[in-house]
Design a protein around this motif. Structure first.
Motif, PDB file in Angstrom:
ATOM      1  N   LEU A  81     -13.173  -1.312 -54.342  1.00 26.46           N
ATOM      2  CA  LEU A  81     -12.106  -0.914 -53.905  1.00 26.46           C
ATOM      3  C   LEU A  81     -10.996  -2.206 -52.714  1.00 26.46           C
ATOM      4  O   LEU A  81     -11.695  -2.470 -51.899  1.00 26.46           O
ATOM      5  CB  LEU A  81     -12.142   0.300 -52.569  1.00 26.46           C
ATOM      6  N   ILE A  82     -10.136  -2.012 -53.179  1.00 24.62           N
ATOM      7  CA  ILE A  82      -9.171  -2.557 -52.075  1.00 24.62           C
ATOM      8  C   ILE A  82      -8.170  -1.412 -51.760  1.00 24.62           C
ATOM      9  O   ILE A  82      -7.303  -1.223 -51.656  1.00 24.62           O
ATOM     10  CB  ILE A  82      -8.781  -3.845 -53.698  1.00 24.62           C
TER      11      ILE A  82
ATOM     12  N   ILE B 160     -10.723   0.039 -60.573  1.00 25.20           N
ATOM     13  CA  ILE B 160     -10.166  -0.521 -58.935  1.00 25.20           C
ATOM     14  C   ILE B 160      -8.937   0.237 -58.275  1.00 25.20           C
ATOM     15  O   ILE B 160      -8.764   0.745 -59.389  1.00 25.20           O
ATOM     16  CB  ILE B 160      -9.382  -1.900 -59.534  1.00 25.20           C
ATOM     17  N   VAL B 161      -9.415   0.386 -57.845  1.00 24.77           N
ATOM     18  CA  VAL B 161      -9.233   2.047 -56.063  1.00 24.77           C
ATOM     19  C   VAL B 161      -8.296   0.628 -55.469  1.00 24.77           C
ATOM     20  O   VAL B 161      -8.671   0.268 -54.653  1.00 24.77           O
ATOM     21  CB  VAL B 161      -9.503   2.789 -56.056  1.00 24.77           C
TER      22      VAL B 161
ATOM     23  N   SER C 146      -5.565   2.240 -43.243  1.00 24.51           N
ATOM     24  CA  SER C 146      -5.932   3.175 -42.111  1.00 24.51           C
ATOM     25  C   SER C 146      -6.853   4.046 -43.232  1.00 24.51           C
ATOM     26  O   SER C 146      -7.109   5.147 -42.488  1.00 24.51           O
ATOM     27  CB  SER C 146      -4.629   4.094 -41.998  1.00 24.51           C
ATOM     28  N   GLU C 147      -7.052   4.205 -44.367  1.00 27.80           N
ATOM     29  CA  GLU C 147      -8.067   5.408 -45.291  1.00 27.80           C
ATOM     30  C   GLU C 147      -9.146   4.680 -45.916  1.00 27.80           C
ATOM     31  O   GLU C 147     -10.117   4.874 -45.978  1.00 27.80           O
ATOM     32  CB  GLU C 147      -7.211   5.529 -46.642  1.00 27.80           C
TER      33      GLU C 147
ATOM     34  N   ALA D 113     -19.673   6.514 -49.098  1.00 25.88           N
ATOM     35  CA  ALA D 113     -18.039   7.020 -49.108  1.00 25.88           C
ATOM     36  C   ALA D 113     -17.019   6.568 -49.519  1.00 25.88           C
ATOM     37  O   ALA D 113     -16.370   6.608 -51.013  1.00 25.88           O
ATOM     38  CB  ALA D 113     -17.052   7.521 -47.850  1.00 25.88           C
ATOM     39  N   LEU D 114     -17.195   5.107 -49.684  1.00 28.40           N
ATOM     40  CA  LEU D 114     -16.580   4.074 -50.721  1.00 28.40           C
ATOM     41  C   LEU D 114     -16.886   4.223 -52.214  1.00 28.40           C
ATOM     42  O   LEU D 114     -16.104   4.091 -52.563  1.00 28.40           O
ATOM     43  CB  LEU D 114     -17.121   2.626 -50.286  1.00 28.40           C
ATOM     44  N   LEU D 115     -18.356   4.021 -52.067  1.00 28.98           N
ATOM     45  CA  LEU D 115     -19.134   3.913 -53.633  1.00 28.98           C
ATOM     46  C   LEU D 115     -18.450   5.771 -54.167  1.00 28.98           C
ATOM     47  O   LEU D 115     -17.863   5.926 -55.583  1.00 28.98           O
ATOM     48  CB  LEU D 115     -20.368   4.516 -53.315  1.00 28.98           C
TER      49      LEU D 115
END
Length: 563
Positions: free
Chosen positions: A499-500, A530-531, A536-537, A550-552
């Motif tokens: 997540l970038i 890749i997201v 801010s998100e 939450a990232l996962l």
């Protein structure tokens, strides 16, 4: 036990500015009173506290605690801000052998209730109000039945809790269920009793429990001794090479080791001064300039905000000589290449950093987190075979794992005593090693950090370190930050996901990111998922840490939609 100053540190540390005292909180406070009474220990905006005042106020509160029935080993909670109230209360508790249990000021009512029960707290200190937060209401929400009780409580949901003491202004009243902290009167017991109690405190006695919340696990209470705090403070002061005249701004909260040990204990073992402020922007710069700040240590977003303020260049920074606000340092103190600085690696279990800060590394040492602190031993264990890849034992300085990455294990004289409600054998090996979960390598006596073992990704049957992938992604133009994790895949079992976070105003192309990463990474390490998101998100926890669960979920959901 050999004390840190008696160990050979070559040119890595300077003990000359530090006092020769026993590693106990009462001994440190006695030194305050005798040698540093008129020096400022803490400046918070317009409020000033000297070492003498800190010693006297903590002594008065300690006597009140003894009069209320607190004894050696009593567990007392603190939900207090990073100011004089925390220092006075924490030192009052620990100087009489009671155990100070730190809770975050960000704690929700549910979190307060859980920790009060889990830690078996007998007493709790809190402010009535802080930064517009109503802690009276927060406590009442945590314990709805408390309104029907008076001190001492006997509440089934928190069976050990007997009283709650509230800090407030002189004119504020407290609810009927609470006691107000009042340091304006005479002590309720004689100072000779205090001396008798303090003389029985040993360096091995438990002093504090620090509750730390991980991003993927339940919070845990880490228990540290009296000796651990004093030794860690002295080691860090020597490692950072601070002076007795240091005036340090380090806005790390006292309820975690970053503020309590790395800042407060480190500064107080020197007789130097901590600076704190509730201000921001130009007003914060006014404060730092006025107080002749010598060093600033802060999170990147705070440093960036200070340096980018329109008034920054007009300020007088002639007192600055160290720290991370590079733009305010003299030219010879500024790192030409920030990546050639060793930022120490540490954790709550080691009472802060367990490696040495080094400001100017060679190219060969690039990416190092420094050598180990004196009194700390380390070894690297292969995550698959448990083979010892390399070890740094007392007296060693040249450990090398020959390019292999292993899980770091440590032991030493600043290690925790244990974890609340955990057996010793479940935490330490039979010969005293603690499994940190850090993936590291040794290169000619320098430790290199590669991520967390619990984040290790098994992709195509091979181990992939998230830290290694993240380091490559951060070199790509437009990438502000990156979070790498394993993502479940029906065919392959697990694939690498990233997540970038894009820099402001930048729109990154996923295919281009993958192509660029492939220049530096083996094919099985290149992220398949890749997201890209805006800063801010990024999901965060109440502790301000990134919410890795939450990232996962974001990565998993993105992969499931396309697979």
């Amino acid at each position: 036990m050999i004390e840190p100053r008696d160990r050979h540190w070559e040119d890595r540390a300077d003990w000359s500015r530090l006092p020769v005292i026993e590693p106990r909180i009462p001994a440190l406070l006695a030194h305050f009173k005798t040698h540093w009474s008129d020096r400022e220990v803490l400046v918070v905006d317009e409020r000033r506290l000297t070492y003498g005042q800190l010693e006297a106020k903590s002594a008065l509160l300690a006597l009140q605690l003894l009069a209320s029935g607190v004894g050696k080993g009593s567990r007392i909670g603190l939900i207090l801000p990073t100011d004089e109230r925390f220092l006075i209360t924490w030192l009052a508790i620990t100087r009489i052998g009671a155990i100070a249990v730190s809770l975050s000021t960000l704690s929700t009512p549910a979190e307060i209730g859980r920790i009060v029960r889990h830690a078996d707290l007998q007493m709790l200190f809190a402010p009535q109000l802080y930064l517009h937060h109503d802690y009276v209401k927060r406590i009442e929400d945590a314990f709805p039945e408390i309104a029907r009780h008076r001190i001492p409580y006997h509440i089934e949901t928190v069976p050990c809790l007997r009283s709650i003491w509230l800090w407030g202004s002189p004119n504020e009243s407290v609810p009927p269920w609470a006691r107000k902290v009042d340091l304006s009167g005479e002590p309720e017991l004689s100072s000779s009793l205090m001396s008798a109690v303090e003389s029985g405190i040993h360096s091995s006695d438990p002093a504090a429990i620090i509750y730390t919340s991980g991003s993927t696990a339940e919070p845990k209470g880490v228990i540290h001794s009296q000796g651990s705090f004093v030794r860690a403070g002295m080691k860090l002061a020597a490692s950072f090479k601070y002076g007795n005249d240091e005036r340090a701004y380090a806005p790390m909260p006292f309820f975690w080791v970053g503020g309590l040990t790395t800042t407060a204990m480190c500064i107080m073992t020197l007789g130097a001064t901590m600076l704190a402020s509730t201000k921001s922007g130009a007003e914060l710069l006014d404060f730092l300039e006025r107080e002749r700040t010598t060093t600033v240590v802060a999170w990147p977003h705070i440093l960036r905000a200070l340096a980018e303020d329109p008034t920054f260049s007009r300020r007088d920074w002639s007192a600055m000589r160290d720290g991370m606000l590079f733009e305010a340092l003299p030219p010879d103190k500024r790192p030409k290449d920030p990546s050639l600085m060793a930022t120490p690696l540490g954790m709550t279990e080691t009472n802060g950093p367990y490696t040495i800060q080094q400001r100017f590394l060679t190219d060969e040492q690039r990416g190092s987190v420094g050598p180990l602190l004196c009194g700390i031993e380390g070894r690297l264990i292969d995550p698959d075979s448990d083979e010892i890849l390399a070890q740094w034992l007392e007296g060693d300085t040249n450990a090398d794992s020959n390019g292999k990455i292993g899980i770091m294990q440590v032991r030493g004289d600043v290690m925790m005593l244990g974890i609340v409600k955990r057996e010793h054998a479940d935490i330490f090996t039979s010969d005293g090693w603690y499994h940190t979960g850090d993936l590291c390598s040794f290169r000619k006596g320098h430790l290199h950090f590669h991520g967390r073992a619990d984040d290790l990704i098994k992709a195509a049957g091979a181990n992939v370190s998230p830290g290694e992938v993240q380091a490559v992604l951060l070199q790509i133009p437009g990438v502000a930050s990156a979070y790498v994790s394993g993502v479940a895949d029906r065919k392959r079992g697990t694939v690498v996901g990233a997540l970038i976070v894009q820099e402001t105003g930048v729109k990154l192309d996923v295919a281009a990111i993958r192509s660029e990463a492939a220049r530096s990474l083996s094919s099985y390490k290149v992220p398949r998922v890749i997201v890209t998101i805006e800063g801010s998100e990024v999901p965060t926890l109440s502790s301000s840490k990134v919410d890795r669960r939450a990232l996962l979920r974001i990565l998993q959901e993105a992969h499931d939609r396309t697979s």
